[in-house]
Design a protein around this motif. Structure first.
Motif, PDB file in Angstrom:
ATOM      1  N   PHE A  50       0.707  -1.209  -0.013  1.00 24.77           N
ATOM      2  CA  PHE A  50      -0.031  -0.391  -0.043  1.00 24.77           C
ATOM      3  C   PHE A  50       0.685   1.264   0.082  1.00 24.77           C
ATOM      4  O   PHE A  50       0.429   2.332  -0.775  1.00 24.77           O
ATOM      5  CB  PHE A  50      -1.059  -0.174   1.334  1.00 24.77           C
ATOM      6  N   PHE A  51       1.821   1.184   0.834  1.00 22.17           N
ATOM      7  CA  PHE A  51       2.885   2.379   0.856  1.00 22.17           C
ATOM      8  C   PHE A  51       3.831   2.493  -0.185  1.00 22.17           C
ATOM      9  O   PHE A  51       4.345   3.575  -0.756  1.00 22.17           O
ATOM     10  CB  PHE A  51       3.414   2.588   2.088  1.00 22.17           C
ATOM     11  N   SER A  52       3.957   1.314  -0.702  1.00 25.33           N
ATOM     12  CA  SER A  52       5.176   1.489  -2.014  1.00 25.33           C
ATOM     13  C   SER A  52       4.364   1.696  -3.163  1.00 25.33           C
ATOM     14  O   SER A  52       5.039   2.092  -4.062  1.00 25.33           O
ATOM     15  CB  SER A  52       5.738  -0.145  -1.974  1.00 25.33           C
ATOM     16  N   ARG A  53       3.190   1.229  -3.350  1.00 25.96           N
ATOM     17  CA  ARG A  53       2.424   1.401  -4.808  1.00 25.96           C
ATOM     18  C   ARG A  53       1.085   1.926  -4.328  1.00 25.96           C
ATOM     19  O   ARG A  53      -0.199   1.251  -4.375  1.00 25.96           O
ATOM     20  CB  ARG A  53       2.336   0.322  -5.433  1.00 25.96           C
ATOM     21  N   PRO A  54       0.771   3.177  -3.839  1.00 28.17           N
ATOM     22  CA  PRO A  54      -0.545   3.602  -3.168  1.00 28.17           C
ATOM     23  C   PRO A  54      -1.309   3.876  -4.417  1.00 28.17           C
ATOM     24  O   PRO A  54      -2.638   3.740  -4.086  1.00 28.17           O
ATOM     25  CB  PRO A  54       0.207   5.036  -2.684  1.00 28.17           C
ATOM     26  N   LEU A  55      -0.909   4.250  -5.656  1.00 28.15           N
ATOM     27  CA  LEU A  55      -2.068   4.658  -6.619  1.00 28.15           C
ATOM     28  C   LEU A  55      -2.349   3.441  -7.650  1.00 28.15           C
ATOM     29  O   LEU A  55      -3.240   3.714  -8.504  1.00 28.15           O
ATOM     30  CB  LEU A  55      -1.695   5.627  -7.382  1.00 28.15           C
TER      31      LEU A  55
END
Length: 294
Positions: free
Chosen positions: A59-64
């Protein structure tokens, strides 16, 4: 003459083709504009679903990203069990069923009496109903709380149900009232000739004909109850096990402000029943609006 007729026919054909082309271009532009607008509405929900199925690291590495690399359903399990969303969900369903049922019964009966009977003070009562629609709930909470306190209903789920029915009956009676006015009186007159009483005429003839409006009232009332935060918070403040989803979601966010994936899973659990209900009842909603316009 034949040449002139052929030329006129060709001109008319060319005009029709131009009008057809313009109409096709107009539909294409409309579809493109609506698709772009729809994407803006759809993207946040899609992002929530995708985020709820990601691990915290993803989630924090690929938020979009809108497609998770790994489908992680443990977020829903944590939100349902550890955050007691199962209890909140059952509480909300119970409150919603009671409120929706009560509002349909009381508002439809009140609207039919107002629409089909004449009695002293009818205009005054109509004015009072309209005025109460503009009173914010926050301004009346103190006397309402005093009444619930004297009835020994504070810190109970019945306070939420009673206030939910009382708060929504006036507005929905107004909706029923307008819909009943569109139903021809011949149906009721035929029932009376067959020996039906006033109450029997309502339940056996008029109320079944108001099925589209009943679906609309049920949908709007359910939406209001499901999203209601103020009343459940006031009357379940000291009873966490009586919380509804809206209050439970607020408490969950406060306690897990850094656990974004679990918060998104909890939000999806909260929103899914409303979305499914609207999908099933949208036909009645459209029919009620069409009937009101007619």
């Amino acid at each position: 003459m034949t040449t002139i007729a052929i030329q006129s026919s060709n001109i008319r054909t060319a005009k029709k083709r131009r009008r057809t082309t313009r109409a096709q271009i107009g539909r294409l532009v409309t579809c493109v504009v609506l698709s772009v607008i729809g994407w803006f509405y759809l993207f946040p929900f899609w992002w929530m679903v995708a985020g709820s199925l990601k691990t915290k690291n993803e989630f924090f590495s690929r938020p979009l990203s809108l497609i998770p690399q790994e489908w992680f359903f443990a977020n829903y399990v944590d939100a349902w069990n550890k955050a007691k969303f199962g209890t909140y969900f059952l509480n909300t369903v119970f409150v919603a069923c009671c409120v929706v049922g009560g509002v349909i019964i009381f508002s439809s009966m009140a609207a039919y009496a107002l629409a089909r009977t004449e009695f002293p003070g009818k205009r005054i009562l109509q004015t009072i109903i309209v005025v109460t629609l503009f009173l914010p709930a926050g301004y009346t909470i103190i006397p309402v709380y005093e009444i619930m306190l004297k009835l020994h209903l504070t810190n109970t789920i019945w306070a939420i149900i009673i206030l939910g029915i009382a708060g929504a009956t006036g507005f929905n009676a107004f909706l029923y009232w307008g819909y009943f006015a569109t139903i021809p009186r011949e149906f009721e007159e035929a029932a009376v000739i067959d020996g039906a009483s006033f109450v029997q005429t309502f339940w056996r003839v008029v109320f079944p004909l108001a099925k589209p409006m009943t679906g609309t009232v049920a949908l709007m009332t359910l939406l209001g109850v499901w999203n209601d935060f103020f009343t459940p918070m006031i009357f379940t403040l000291n009873k966490p096990h009586l919380r509804t989803l809206a209050v439970g979601m607020y408490a969950f966010v406060s306690e897990n402000s850094r656990d974004w994936t679990a918060m998104l899973a909890a939000a999806i659990i909260t929103l899914t029943p409303i979305i499914l209900t609207f999908i099933f009842l949208q036909r009645y909603f459209v029919e009620a609006i069409s009937g009101a316009v007619k």
